[in-house]
Design an enzyme around this catalytic site. Structure first.
Site, PDB file in Angstrom:
ATOM      1  N   ARG A 105       6.269  -6.773  -9.894  1.00  0.00           N
ATOM      2  CA  ARG A 105       7.445  -7.437 -10.470  1.00  0.00           C
ATOM      3  C   ARG A 105       7.110  -8.910 -10.625  1.00  0.00           C
ATOM      4  NH1 ARG A 105       9.042  -3.320 -12.133  1.00  0.00           N
ATOM      5  NH2 ARG A 105      10.945  -2.191 -11.640  1.00  0.00           N
ATOM      6  N   ARG A 140       3.547  -4.291   4.861  1.00  0.00           N
ATOM      7  CA  ARG A 140       4.365  -4.693   6.021  1.00  0.00           C
ATOM      8  C   ARG A 140       4.259  -3.685   7.168  1.00  0.00           C
ATOM      9  NH1 ARG A 140      10.353  -3.786   3.407  1.00  0.00           N
ATOM     10  NH2 ARG A 140      10.012  -1.606   2.912  1.00  0.00           N
ATOM     11  N   THR A 141       3.925  -2.419   6.841  1.00  0.00           N
ATOM     12  CA  THR A 141       3.642  -1.450   7.913  1.00  0.00           C
ATOM     13  C   THR A 141       2.246  -0.893   7.664  1.00  0.00           C
ATOM     14  OG1 THR A 141       4.687   0.256   6.578  1.00  0.00           O
ATOM     15  CG2 THR A 141       6.043  -0.697   8.322  1.00  0.00           C
ATOM     16  N   PHE A 151       0.837  -1.201   0.000  1.00  0.00           N
ATOM     17  CA  PHE A 151       0.000   0.000   0.000  1.00  0.00           C
ATOM     18  C   PHE A 151       0.873   1.253   0.000  1.00  0.00           C
ATOM     19  CE2 PHE A 151      -3.958   2.150   1.868  1.00  0.00           C
ATOM     20  CZ  PHE A 151      -4.732   1.878   0.757  1.00  0.00           C
ATOM     21  N   GLY A 152       1.751   1.344  -1.032  1.00  0.00           N
ATOM     22  CA  GLY A 152       2.602   2.534  -1.196  1.00  0.00           C
ATOM     23  C   GLY A 152       1.946   3.462  -2.205  1.00  0.00           C
ATOM     24  N   ARG A 153       2.788   4.147  -2.984  1.00  0.00           N
ATOM     25  CA  ARG A 153       2.264   5.146  -3.935  1.00  0.00           C
ATOM     26  C   ARG A 153       1.274   4.526  -4.923  1.00  0.00           C
ATOM     27  NH1 ARG A 153       7.961   6.802  -3.478  1.00  0.00           N
ATOM     28  NH2 ARG A 153       8.287   4.868  -4.594  1.00  0.00           N
ATOM     29  N   ILE A 154       1.699   3.436  -5.610  1.00  0.00           N
ATOM     30  CA  ILE A 154       0.840   2.870  -6.667  1.00  0.00           C
ATOM     31  C   ILE A 154      -0.355   2.134  -6.052  1.00  0.00           C
ATOM     32  CG2 ILE A 154       0.774   1.285  -8.642  1.00  0.00           C
ATOM     33  CD1 ILE A 154       3.784   1.979  -9.090  1.00  0.00           C
ATOM     34  N   HIS A 171       4.847  -5.246 -20.014  1.00  0.00           N
ATOM     35  CA  HIS A 171       5.439  -4.273 -19.074  1.00  0.00           C
ATOM     36  C   HIS A 171       5.184  -2.834 -19.561  1.00  0.00           C
ATOM     37  CE1 HIS A 171       8.679  -3.982 -15.748  1.00  0.00           C
ATOM     38  NE2 HIS A 171       7.907  -2.899 -15.739  1.00  0.00           N
ATOM     39  N   ILE A 172       3.894  -2.500 -19.652  1.00  0.00           N
ATOM     40  CA  ILE A 172       3.519  -1.174 -20.189  1.00  0.00           C
ATOM     41  C   ILE A 172       2.900  -0.275 -19.120  1.00  0.00           C
ATOM     42  CG2 ILE A 172       3.251  -1.906 -22.599  1.00  0.00           C
ATOM     43  CD1 ILE A 172       0.156  -2.005 -22.042  1.00  0.00           C
ATOM     44  N   GLY A 173       3.227  -0.578 -17.846  1.00  0.00           N
ATOM     45  CA  GLY A 173       2.641   0.201 -16.750  1.00  0.00           C
ATOM     46  C   GLY A 173       2.755   1.706 -16.925  1.00  0.00           C
ATOM     47  N   GLU A 178      10.985 -12.363 -17.473  1.00  0.00           N
ATOM     48  CA  GLU A 178      10.819 -11.269 -18.418  1.00  0.00           C
ATOM     49  C   GLU A 178      12.122 -10.943 -19.163  1.00  0.00           C
ATOM     50  OE1 GLU A 178       8.400  -8.282 -16.442  1.00  0.00           O
ATOM     51  OE2 GLU A 178       9.357  -6.791 -17.708  1.00  0.00           O
TER      52      GLU A 178
HETATM   53  P1  NAP Z   1       6.321   2.174  -2.941  1.00  0.00           P
HETATM   54  O1  NAP Z   1       5.652   3.499  -2.839  1.00  0.00           O
HETATM   55  O2  NAP Z   1       7.664   2.003  -2.336  1.00  0.00           O
HETATM   56  O3  NAP Z   1       5.308   1.082  -2.356  1.00  0.00           O
HETATM   57  C1  NAP Z   1       5.663  -0.242  -2.096  1.00  0.00           C
HETATM   58  C2  NAP Z   1       4.908  -0.694  -0.857  1.00  0.00           C
HETATM   59  O4  NAP Z   1       5.180  -2.076  -0.648  1.00  0.00           O
HETATM   60  C3  NAP Z   1       5.347   0.061   0.422  1.00  0.00           C
HETATM   61  O5  NAP Z   1       4.193   0.518   1.096  1.00  0.00           O
HETATM   62  C4  NAP Z   1       6.088  -1.009   1.225  1.00  0.00           C
HETATM   63  O6  NAP Z   1       5.916  -0.892   2.610  1.00  0.00           O
HETATM   64  C5  NAP Z   1       5.400  -2.280   0.761  1.00  0.00           C
HETATM   65  N1  NAP Z   1       6.235  -3.450   0.951  1.00  0.00           N
HETATM   66  C6  NAP Z   1       7.559  -3.599   0.658  1.00  0.00           C
HETATM   67  N2  NAP Z   1       7.953  -4.847   0.974  1.00  0.00           N
HETATM   68  C7  NAP Z   1       6.883  -5.485   1.479  1.00  0.00           C
HETATM   69  C8  NAP Z   1       6.668  -6.796   1.977  1.00  0.00           C
HETATM   70  N3  NAP Z   1       7.655  -7.695   2.012  1.00  0.00           N
HETATM   71  N4  NAP Z   1       5.436  -7.120   2.411  1.00  0.00           N
HETATM   72  C9  NAP Z   1       4.438  -6.205   2.404  1.00  0.00           C
HETATM   73  N5  NAP Z   1       4.571  -4.957   1.954  1.00  0.00           N
HETATM   74  C10 NAP Z   1       5.783  -4.602   1.483  1.00  0.00           C
HETATM   75  O7  NAP Z   1       6.482   1.754  -4.456  1.00  0.00           O
HETATM   76  P2  NAP Z   1       5.507   2.126  -5.678  1.00  0.00           P
HETATM   77  O8  NAP Z   1       5.967   3.372  -6.342  1.00  0.00           O
HETATM   78  O9  NAP Z   1       4.101   2.004  -5.236  1.00  0.00           O
HETATM   79  O10 NAP Z   1       5.874   0.938  -6.695  1.00  0.00           O
HETATM   80  C11 NAP Z   1       5.588  -0.407  -6.368  1.00  0.00           C
HETATM   81  C12 NAP Z   1       6.249  -1.323  -7.366  1.00  0.00           C
HETATM   82  O11 NAP Z   1       5.555  -1.239  -8.618  1.00  0.00           O
HETATM   83  C13 NAP Z   1       7.685  -0.911  -7.791  1.00  0.00           C
HETATM   84  O12 NAP Z   1       8.652  -1.276  -6.897  1.00  0.00           O
HETATM   85  C14 NAP Z   1       7.832  -1.612  -9.106  1.00  0.00           C
HETATM   86  O13 NAP Z   1       8.319  -2.928  -8.844  1.00  0.00           O
HETATM   87  C15 NAP Z   1       6.413  -1.677  -9.629  1.00  0.00           C
HETATM   88  N6  NAP Z   1       6.221  -0.848 -10.815  1.00  0.00           N
HETATM   89  C16 NAP Z   1       5.859  -1.445 -11.970  1.00  0.00           C
HETATM   90  C17 NAP Z   1       5.623  -0.691 -13.106  1.00  0.00           C
HETATM   91  C18 NAP Z   1       5.179  -1.327 -14.395  1.00  0.00           C
HETATM   92  O14 NAP Z   1       5.466  -0.796 -15.456  1.00  0.00           O
HETATM   93  N7  NAP Z   1       4.462  -2.439 -14.358  1.00  0.00           N
HETATM   94  C19 NAP Z   1       5.784   0.699 -13.062  1.00  0.00           C
HETATM   95  C20 NAP Z   1       6.159   1.288 -11.871  1.00  0.00           C
HETATM   96  C21 NAP Z   1       6.379   0.507 -10.753  1.00  0.00           C
HETATM   97  P3  NAP Z   1       6.666   0.225   3.510  1.00  0.00           P
HETATM   98  O15 NAP Z   1       5.854   1.466   3.367  1.00  0.00           O
HETATM   99  O16 NAP Z   1       6.647  -0.356   4.864  1.00  0.00           O
HETATM  100  O17 NAP Z   1       8.050   0.390   2.930  1.00  0.00           O
END
Ligand code: NAP
Length: 315
Positions: A237, A177-178, A154-157, A284-286, A266
């Protein structure tokens, strides 16, 4: 005067002259193909900054780039760069965490709609049976409306996906995780354990980063907890899902469908997955929308400019 190397042709690079001083030299790979290692070294040997588009830059490459001061990744993930080697050499590493959020969340919702309304099957039916045989039971799907969406990460995306899902009147539950109390209140989301989420969700959407901690977070055991009508969405991922276990579950209809933008090996996608009717596959067109690509290019150039200007002031 600084030299900046851009390793792939990227949308909006024409904006560079509005962002970088005219005296700075910009070299953009003219080809759609990635640079080989030796081409990269040759072009970047005297470069001050590299805008990195998916290339692997490790300690060995950095050792051959003595002028390098800034590495800016054209995306959010940093798994292609050796961060420790960069820190040891005093190379600043930047990425684009904010620009990619909306488009990736939007694709997650697009995959949810595609799976629930069976758009892949519907498209293939029209192409293969013309005129098609319309009947009231043709390709019956399900609405997103009022379904339970389980967000893992539950981060940015993840949070942006929840925000969009609210327009479909979905109930949002999440596991992270938090715990995220502010976002929980703002988005009306309910926190629960991973096990409870998997049992309750109609749609499970993955938004954790890759890496050893999240490898196979969803495997056979976790899929076993899901509802038979559940849908799994992965725009995070490939390694987060045990693809073999998922393929078996889709084949046996243990779960209803999956929407995948990322894959374990991939860019290779297994033949078995490509043959299944109940999976939507995207390459992979996110983040690949014009709006997002332009914003990413502008932000990457701004970050490089800012970092090099800061360094030149401190000289
Ligand atoms: P983010 O803001 O860092 O959010 C990731 C969330 O996952 C954080 O809230 C983090 O918790 C949580 N997390 C990390 N490890 C965990 C675990 N083991 N168990 C439970 N929760 C866990 O990242 P984001 O910007 O949302 O991006 C997420 C992912 O999307 C990227 O890392 C990338 O792999 C993927 N992505 C894919 C595309 C695509 O083209 N398909 C594009 C952009 C990104 P904490 O807050 O506690 O750290």
């Amino acid at each position: 005067m600084y030299k900046i190397v851009v390793t792939r042709k990227i949308p909006g690079i024409e904006q560079a002259e509005q962002i970088l001083p005219r005296s700075w030299q910009l070299w953009v790979n003219p080809s759609e193909q990635p640079l080989t290692r030796s081409e990269l070294i040759e072009q970047a040997r005297d470069a001050d900054a590299i805008l990195v588009c998916d290339d692997r830059i490790g300690a060995g490459e950095m050792a051959e780039l003595p002028n390098l001061k800034v590495l800016c990744n054209y995306g959010v993930g940093l798994d292609n760069l050796d961060l420790q080697a960069a820190a040891e050499r005093g190379i600043a590493v930047r990425n684009l965490p904010d620009e990619v959020t909306y488009s990736t969340a939007e694709l997650a919702v697009a995959l949810m709609l595609a799976c629930m309304r069976r758009l892949g099957e519907a498209d293939r039916l029209v192409r293969s049976t013309n005129p098609f045989d319309w009947k009231p039971t043709i390709i019956i799907g399900r609405n997103l409306r009022r379904k339970t969406l389980g967000i893992i990460g539950f981060g940015r995306i993840g949070q942006k996906t929840a925000e969009i899902a609210k327009a479909f009147e979905m109930q949002v539950i999440y596991y992270n995780r938090t715990r995220k109390l502010e976002a929980e209140q703002r988005l009306g989301a309910e926190y629960c354990s991973l096990e409870e989420l998997l049992q309750r969700a109609d749609i499970v959407s993955l938004h954790v980063p890759g890496g050893p901690e999240t490898r196979h977070l969803i495997g056979a055991e976790q899929i076993e907890l899901m509802k038979p009508e559940a849908v799994l969405i992965n725009v995070a991922r490939g390694m987060v899902v045990d693809e073999q276990a998922l393929t078996a579950a889709l084949k046996s209809r243990r779960i209803a469908a999956a929407g995948l933008d990322v894959f374990e090996r991939e860019p290779l996608v297994t033949e078995e997955l490509t043959k299944l009717p109940n999976v939507i596959l995207t390459p992979h067109i996110g983040v690949t929308t014009w709006e997002t690509r332009w914003a990413m290019t502008a932000k990457a150039l701004e970050k490089i400019h800012h970092e090099l200007a800061r360094l030149s002031q401190s000289d």
